[in-house]
Scaffold this motif. Structure first.
Motif, PDB file in Angstrom:
ATOM      1  N   TRP A  83       7.426  -5.564   4.401  1.00  0.00           N
ATOM      2  CA  TRP A  83       8.484  -6.141   3.573  1.00  0.00           C
ATOM      3  C   TRP A  83       8.211  -6.098   2.088  1.00  0.00           C
ATOM      4  O   TRP A  83       9.141  -6.022   1.297  1.00  0.00           O
ATOM      5  CB  TRP A  83       8.840  -7.553   4.027  1.00  0.00           C
ATOM      6  CG  TRP A  83       7.813  -8.608   3.771  1.00  0.00           C
ATOM      7  CD1 TRP A  83       6.858  -9.043   4.621  1.00  0.00           C
ATOM      8  CD2 TRP A  83       7.666  -9.383   2.581  1.00  0.00           C
ATOM      9  NE1 TRP A  83       6.125 -10.032   4.046  1.00  0.00           N
ATOM     10  CE2 TRP A  83       6.591 -10.261   2.796  1.00  0.00           C
ATOM     11  CE3 TRP A  83       8.326  -9.414   1.365  1.00  0.00           C
ATOM     12  CZ2 TRP A  83       6.167 -11.165   1.829  1.00  0.00           C
ATOM     13  CZ3 TRP A  83       7.902 -10.318   0.406  1.00  0.00           C
ATOM     14  CH2 TRP A  83       6.838 -11.177   0.638  1.00  0.00           C
ATOM     15  N   VAL A  84       6.956  -6.120   1.653  1.00  0.00           N
ATOM     16  CA  VAL A  84       6.685  -6.069   0.204  1.00  0.00           C
ATOM     17  C   VAL A  84       7.118  -4.737  -0.391  1.00  0.00           C
ATOM     18  O   VAL A  84       7.884  -4.710  -1.361  1.00  0.00           O
ATOM     19  CB  VAL A  84       5.208  -6.388  -0.101  1.00  0.00           C
ATOM     20  CG1 VAL A  84       4.864  -6.078  -1.543  1.00  0.00           C
ATOM     21  CG2 VAL A  84       4.909  -7.845   0.189  1.00  0.00           C
ATOM     22  N   PRO A  85       6.684  -3.580   0.161  1.00  0.00           N
ATOM     23  CA  PRO A  85       7.152  -2.315  -0.418  1.00  0.00           C
ATOM     24  C   PRO A  85       8.655  -2.106  -0.252  1.00  0.00           C
ATOM     25  O   PRO A  85       9.303  -1.543  -1.132  1.00  0.00           O
ATOM     26  CB  PRO A  85       6.383  -1.250   0.359  1.00  0.00           C
ATOM     27  CG  PRO A  85       5.243  -1.946   0.960  1.00  0.00           C
ATOM     28  CD  PRO A  85       5.671  -3.354   1.175  1.00  0.00           C
ATOM     29  N   ALA A  86       9.231  -2.572   0.862  1.00  0.00           N
ATOM     30  CA  ALA A  86      10.672  -2.401   1.059  1.00  0.00           C
ATOM     31  C   ALA A  86      11.462  -3.187   0.020  1.00  0.00           C
ATOM     32  O   ALA A  86      12.443  -2.685  -0.539  1.00  0.00           O
ATOM     33  CB  ALA A  86      11.059  -2.844   2.465  1.00  0.00           C
ATOM     34  N   MET A  87      11.041  -4.407  -0.252  1.00  0.00           N
ATOM     35  CA  MET A  87      11.718  -5.234  -1.245  1.00  0.00           C
ATOM     36  C   MET A  87      11.538  -4.643  -2.643  1.00  0.00           C
ATOM     37  O   MET A  87      12.497  -4.552  -3.414  1.00  0.00           O
ATOM     38  CB  MET A  87      11.152  -6.655  -1.207  1.00  0.00           C
ATOM     39  CG  MET A  87      11.818  -7.606  -2.174  1.00  0.00           C
ATOM     40  SD  MET A  87      11.172  -9.278  -2.040  1.00  0.00           S
ATOM     41  CE  MET A  87       9.447  -9.037  -2.411  1.00  0.00           C
ATOM     42  N   ALA A  88      10.336  -4.205  -2.959  1.00  0.00           N
ATOM     43  CA  ALA A  88      10.085  -3.624  -4.273  1.00  0.00           C
ATOM     44  C   ALA A  88      10.837  -2.311  -4.442  1.00  0.00           C
ATOM     45  O   ALA A  88      11.355  -2.019  -5.523  1.00  0.00           O
ATOM     46  CB  ALA A  88       8.587  -3.410  -4.472  1.00  0.00           C
ATOM     47  N   ALA A 137       1.522   0.277   0.984  1.00  0.00           N
ATOM     48  CA  ALA A 137       0.637  -0.883   1.054  1.00  0.00           C
ATOM     49  C   ALA A 137      -0.016  -0.926   2.418  1.00  0.00           C
ATOM     50  O   ALA A 137       0.631  -1.173   3.411  1.00  0.00           O
ATOM     51  CB  ALA A 137       1.432  -2.156   0.798  1.00  0.00           C
ATOM     52  N   SER A 138      -1.307  -0.663   2.442  1.00  0.00           N
ATOM     53  CA  SER A 138      -2.015  -0.710   3.711  1.00  0.00           C
ATOM     54  C   SER A 138      -2.946  -1.916   3.790  1.00  0.00           C
ATOM     55  O   SER A 138      -3.352  -2.312   4.865  1.00  0.00           O
ATOM     56  CB  SER A 138      -2.807   0.574   3.922  1.00  0.00           C
ATOM     57  OG  SER A 138      -3.737   0.738   2.877  1.00  0.00           O
ATOM     58  N   THR A 139      -3.294  -2.481   2.640  1.00  0.00           N
ATOM     59  CA  THR A 139      -4.123  -3.690   2.625  1.00  0.00           C
ATOM     60  C   THR A 139      -3.408  -4.763   1.816  1.00  0.00           C
ATOM     61  O   THR A 139      -2.419  -4.503   1.146  1.00  0.00           O
ATOM     62  CB  THR A 139      -5.503  -3.431   2.005  1.00  0.00           C
ATOM     63  OG1 THR A 139      -5.332  -3.078   0.635  1.00  0.00           O
ATOM     64  CG2 THR A 139      -6.262  -2.342   2.737  1.00  0.00           C
ATOM     65  N   ILE A 140      -3.921  -5.963   1.888  1.00  0.00           N
ATOM     66  CA  ILE A 140      -3.338  -7.078   1.145  1.00  0.00           C
ATOM     67  C   ILE A 140      -3.408  -6.809  -0.353  1.00  0.00           C
ATOM     68  O   ILE A 140      -2.470  -7.093  -1.096  1.00  0.00           O
ATOM     69  CB  ILE A 140      -4.051  -8.382   1.527  1.00  0.00           C
ATOM     70  CG1 ILE A 140      -3.754  -8.702   2.994  1.00  0.00           C
ATOM     71  CG2 ILE A 140      -3.642  -9.542   0.632  1.00  0.00           C
ATOM     72  CD1 ILE A 140      -4.588  -9.800   3.582  1.00  0.00           C
ATOM     73  N   ALA A 141      -4.503  -6.226  -0.823  1.00  0.00           N
ATOM     74  CA  ALA A 141      -4.648  -5.916  -2.240  1.00  0.00           C
ATOM     75  C   ALA A 141      -3.607  -4.892  -2.691  1.00  0.00           C
ATOM     76  O   ALA A 141      -3.090  -4.977  -3.802  1.00  0.00           O
ATOM     77  CB  ALA A 141      -6.057  -5.414  -2.532  1.00  0.00           C
TER      78      ALA A 141
END
Length: 93
Positions: A38-43, A54-58
């Motif tokens: 969801w982070v990359p999709a939203m961005a 994004a494969s890790t939390i960082a």
């Protein structure tokens, strides 16, 4: 002048700070799990230039950082560029 021992609260605080730093380094390198979707999709919906996967939390945190830098850059620098368009953000490692 005699040196006095530090109060116990400072010793405990230093130990907790060191523990948090070590645990944080370990935690950021863990697989991102559900946040990876969801982070990359939203961005990407709002600022395609910020997304690099994004494969890790960082990596998810860096995606949010690049997005916020682009939005702040658009607000601060009024030069007509849209920093959220693909290719506008510097691709530094």
């Amino acid at each position: 002048m005699k040196r006095r021992a530090q109060p116990q609260v400072f010793r405990i605080a230093a130990a907790l700070l060191l523990t948090a730093a070590i645990a944080g380094q370990w935690w950021q390198r863990q697989p991102a799990g559900v946040i990876a979707g969801w982070v990359p999709a939203m961005a990407k919906a709002h600022c395609p230039a910020a997304v690099r996967g994004a494969s890790t939390i960082a990596d998810s945190a860096r995606t949010l950082d690049r997005w916020s830098y682009a939005v702040i850059g658009n607000l601060v620098f009024r030069d007509g560029r849209d920093r959220c368009q693909a290719g506008e953000i510097n691709r530094r490692g």
